[in-house]
Design a protein around this motif. Structure first.
Motif, short mmCIF file in Angstrom:
data_model
loop_
_atom_site.label_atom_id
_atom_site.label_comp_id
_atom_site.label_asym_id
_atom_site.label_seq_id
_atom_site.Cartn_x
_atom_site.Cartn_y
_atom_site.Cartn_z
N THR A 21 0.57 3.07 19.41
CA THR A 21 1.83 2.53 20.02
C THR A 21 2.03 1.33 18.95
N GLN A 22 1.81 0.33 18.90
CA GLN A 22 1.76 -0.58 18.08
C GLN A 22 1.45 -0.59 16.50
N VAL A 23 0.48 0.24 16.10
CA VAL A 23 0.46 1.31 15.17
C VAL A 23 1.53 1.55 14.08
N ARG A 24 2.07 3.03 15.25
CA ARG A 24 2.99 3.79 14.84
C ARG A 24 4.82 2.29 14.61
N ALA A 25 4.93 1.88 15.29
CA ALA A 25 5.91 0.61 15.29
C ALA A 25 6.08 -0.43 14.19
N ASP A 26 4.52 -0.94 13.96
CA ASP A 26 4.64 -1.80 12.25
C ASP A 26 4.47 -0.62 11.45
N ALA A 27 3.90 0.41 11.43
CA ALA A 27 4.54 1.28 10.25
C ALA A 27 5.82 1.90 10.39
N ALA A 28 6.58 1.91 11.09
CA ALA A 28 8.35 2.30 10.93
C ALA A 28 9.03 1.00 10.09
N ARG A 29 8.50 -1.22 10.26
CA ARG A 29 8.78 -1.41 10.77
C ARG A 29 8.01 -1.40 9.02
N GLY A 30 6.94 -1.57 7.85
CA GLY A 30 6.58 -1.73 6.61
C GLY A 30 6.76 -0.67 5.84
N GLY A 31 7.93 0.55 7.06
CA GLY A 31 7.57 1.62 5.39
C GLY A 31 6.12 2.98 5.81
N GLY A 32 5.52 2.19 6.06
CA GLY A 32 3.78 3.14 6.20
C GLY A 32 4.26 4.35 7.02
N ALA A 70 -1.23 0.47 7.65
CA ALA A 70 0.24 1.16 7.80
C ALA A 70 0.82 0.52 7.67
N ALA A 71 0.77 -0.94 8.11
CA ALA A 71 2.06 -2.03 8.43
C ALA A 71 2.82 -2.78 6.81
N HIS A 72 1.60 -1.87 5.50
CA HIS A 72 1.53 -2.74 4.30
C HIS A 72 2.24 -1.67 3.33
N GLY A 73 2.70 -0.59 4.66
CA GLY A 73 3.45 0.65 3.39
C GLY A 73 2.08 1.75 3.46
N ALA A 74 1.08 1.78 3.70
CA ALA A 74 -0.05 3.36 3.56
C ALA A 74 0.66 4.38 4.79
N HIS A 75 0.01 5.61 4.06
CA HIS A 75 0.40 6.57 5.02
C HIS A 75 -1.34 7.28 5.38
N VAL A 76 -1.07 6.19 7.23
CA VAL A 76 -3.19 6.73 8.00
C VAL A 76 -3.25 7.70 8.78
N VAL A 77 -3.96 8.60 8.24
CA VAL A 77 -4.57 9.09 9.29
C VAL A 77 -5.44 8.49 10.11
N GLY A 78 -5.16 8.84 11.70
CA GLY A 78 -6.20 7.99 12.02
C GLY A 78 -6.50 9.32 12.91
N ALA A 79 -8.31 8.70 13.36
CA ALA A 79 -9.20 10.12 13.77
C ALA A 79 -9.68 9.49 14.96
N ALA A 80 -9.35 10.41 16.26
CA ALA A 80 -9.98 10.00 17.49
C ALA A 80 -10.43 11.55 18.53
N LEU A 103 1.06 -1.14 -0.11
CA LEU A 103 0.01 0.09 0.36
C LEU A 103 0.35 1.45 0.00
N LYS A 104 1.87 1.11 -0.14
CA LYS A 104 3.05 2.22 -0.42
C LYS A 104 2.32 3.58 -1.14
N GLY A 105 2.21 4.43 -0.69
CA GLY A 105 2.36 5.79 -1.47
C GLY A 105 0.63 5.82 -1.65
N LYS A 106 0.32 4.91 -0.80
CA LYS A 106 -1.70 5.16 -0.90
C LYS A 106 -1.36 5.71 0.68
#
Length: 326
Positions: free
Chosen positions: A64-75, A43-53, A20-23
């Motif tokens: 916390t895990q979202v950010r960690a997996d994003a870093a590993r997956g290029g997201g 995010a783990a598959h490369g997407a740039h995710v904007v999370g709303a809360a 999902l890189k570039g998405k």
């Protein structure tokens, strides 16, 4: 060969081999449960995710895990404030996203509440209809211009839409006795009808919309249930299932519950899911309104996917929020 997924499929299984890189993607409700897992998987598959809360401090801890997996997956992952029960907050969020001017490939309207006590949003709408439907209705329509050709909207609905059709004459229970699950059903039907109408308006420019039922999952969504309420509901569902010759109900895990939204938004063919209601990673059959079904039966009620009904809800929603959307 197209991979076949089902009720037991997880987010990682449906996204296996998918980049999902570039998405760029928006997910609402990322402070718990399905929203966190949905954001993490994308995010783990490369997407740039904007999370709303609504509660950013809670969301920071929950992701916390979202950010960690994003870093590993290029997201990438970032947060934005959004209180769906306050249209001022919704409009501020939309204004911030529009000011940034960055396009979206996927919007997942995941946030919501279930079976709340009778109450009202800041704008005076019944809590569940106002939060689950009207908040997302305004947000999505205000940022629709950011959804580039090929983008998708996925509204997280529920088999609970079978509890009730929308009531366009009394959406705020001003004349109708309040029932928390009838109100929930109305809001979840509205989620589906909104997807149908949004898809009809935007498909010509290559933007599609679908609604999904994630399945039964134990998340914070059940926080308003009374003690023993979940057990009693499962017992009723199993009675219905037994009478219909179906197996007993089983809760899904959170990764299994988030899989259908991820599948509909990033994996399935747009022409297959556009304008439809999906569950267990497939498009659901339409069930006649007078056909008896249990909550473990597959299918979507005909009233929830009727185009004319969707247009009527759209017009009513515009009147209620005081905005017109093309």
């Amino acid at each position: 060969m197209t991979q076949i997924f089902g009720a037991g499929s997880t987010t990682e299984e449906v996204l296996s081999g998918v980049s999902l890189k570039g998405k760029r993607m928006l997910v609402t409700g990322v402070s718990a449960g399905l929203g966190v897992e949905t954001a993490r998987a994308l995010a783990a598959h490369g997407a740039h995710v904007v999370g709303a809360a609504r509660n950013l401090e809670k969301a920071e801890h929950a992701t916390t895990q979202v950010r960690a997996d994003a870093a590993r997956g290029g997201g990438r992952f970032e947060l934005v404030a959004l209180d769906l029960a306050d249209l001022g907050s919704v409009r501020t969020c939309a204004d911030k996203l529009n000011a940034a001017g960055l396009p979206f490939d996927l919007v997942i309207a995941n946030a919501g509440v279930m079976a709340t006590p009778f109450g009202h949003t800041k704008d005076g709408f019944e809590t569940q209809f106002g939060t689950n439907h009207l908040g997302h209705f305004v947000l999505v329509n205000r940022i629709a211009g950011l959804m580039r050709p090929g983008a998708r909207l996925v509204n997280v609905s529920s088999a609970g839409h079978r509890f009730a059709d929308v009531d366009l004459k009394d959406p705020n229970f001003e004349q109708t006795p309040y029932d928390p699950f009838i109100a929930y059903g109305r809001s979840k039907t509205a989620n589906i009808l909104f997807a149908v109408a949004f898809d009809a308006r935007h498909r010509a420019r290559g933007v599609r919309a679908a609604a999904v039922h994630p399945g039964g999952i134990l998340t914070e969504l059940t926080r308003y249930m009374p003690a023993g309420g979940i057990e009693a509901m499962v017992a009723r569902i199993n009675e219905q299932a037994a009478a219909a010759g179906q197996p007993p109900f089983q809760f899904k895990t959170i990764p299994q519950g988030a899989a259908t939204a991820v599948w509909a938004g990033a994996v399935a063919e747009a022409g297959v899911v556009g304008g439809h209601y999906c569950e267990d990673c497939h498009v659901s059959p339409v069930v006649p309104d007078d056909q008896a079904v249990s909550l473990v039966s597959a299918g979507v009620r005909a009233y929830a996917v009727d185009p004319a009904h969707a247009e009527a809800l759209w017009a009513k929603s515009e009147d209620m929020v005081g905005e017109k959307f093309s």
